[in-house]
Design a protein around this motif. Structure first.
Motif, PDB file in Angstrom:
ATOM      1  N   LEU A  50       1.271  -7.870   4.868  1.00  0.00           N
ATOM      2  CA  LEU A  50       1.507  -6.453   4.359  1.00  0.00           C
ATOM      3  C   LEU A  50       0.143  -5.517   4.206  1.00  0.00           C
ATOM      4  N   ALA A  51       0.511  -4.246   4.232  1.00  0.00           N
ATOM      5  CA  ALA A  51      -0.486  -3.398   4.047  1.00  0.00           C
ATOM      6  C   ALA A  51      -1.659  -3.477   3.061  1.00  0.00           C
ATOM      7  N   GLY A  52      -1.253  -4.010   1.840  1.00  0.00           N
ATOM      8  CA  GLY A  52      -1.986  -4.433   0.627  1.00  0.00           C
ATOM      9  C   GLY A  52      -2.956  -5.642   1.135  1.00  0.00           C
ATOM     10  N   GLU A  53      -2.351  -6.766   1.919  1.00  0.00           N
ATOM     11  CA  GLU A  53      -3.360  -7.859   2.303  1.00  0.00           C
ATOM     12  C   GLU A  53      -4.428  -7.335   3.284  1.00  0.00           C
ATOM     13  N   LEU A  54      -4.191  -6.256   3.840  1.00  0.00           N
ATOM     14  CA  LEU A  54      -5.034  -5.756   4.794  1.00  0.00           C
ATOM     15  C   LEU A  54      -6.294  -5.274   3.980  1.00  0.00           C
ATOM     16  N   GLU A  55      -6.085  -4.743   2.712  1.00  0.00           N
ATOM     17  CA  GLU A  55      -7.001  -4.158   1.809  1.00  0.00           C
ATOM     18  C   GLU A  55      -7.722  -5.256   0.980  1.00  0.00           C
ATOM     19  N   ASP A  56      -7.245  -6.473   1.174  1.00  0.00           N
ATOM     20  CA  ASP A  56      -7.631  -7.558   0.017  1.00  0.00           C
ATOM     21  C   ASP A  56      -8.853  -8.067   0.658  1.00  0.00           C
ATOM     22  N   ARG A  57     -10.089  -7.977  -0.059  1.00  0.00           N
ATOM     23  CA  ARG A  57     -11.464  -8.415   0.345  1.00  0.00           C
ATOM     24  C   ARG A  57     -11.252  -9.958   0.230  1.00  0.00           C
ATOM     25  N   ASP A  58     -10.675 -10.475  -0.726  1.00  0.00           N
ATOM     26  CA  ASP A  58     -10.616 -12.105  -0.638  1.00  0.00           C
ATOM     27  C   ASP A  58      -9.884 -12.497   0.396  1.00  0.00           C
TER      28      ASP A  58
END
Length: 85
Positions: free
Chosen positions: A3-11
């Motif tokens: 998901l788009a949110g995961e693509l922005e998750d540094r971790d």
């Protein structure tokens, strides 16, 4: 599929040992500001931010790459782009 949110998750990136580039240091942000008079500082700041977010990427010496050591407020954006591009 991510998901788009995961693509922005540094971790997520760190978990799979992948280099993380913060949004402010990404090509799109720098390209959008390419004609600004402070583009040299923006490039320096982007590199510093990448180093901060990715400790393994920090410089190993006191010598900066040429495009970082040659940027100064009086240099026009075209010269900075040419020297770093």
């Amino acid at each position: 599929m991510l998901l788009a949110g995961e693509l922005e998750d540094r971790d997520y990136y760190r978990e799979v040992n992948v280099f993380w580039v913060p949004e402010a240091a990404r090509w799109e942000a720098l390209r959008a500001a390419a004609k600004q008079p402070d583009i040299g500082k923006r490039i320096d700041d982007a590199l510093s931010l990448i180093e901060l977010e990715n400790p393994k990427c920090r410089r190993r010496s006191n010598i900066d790459p040429p495009c970082r050591s040659n940027t100064d407020p009086g240099m026009d954006a075209g010269r900075v782009t040419a020297s770093c591009g």
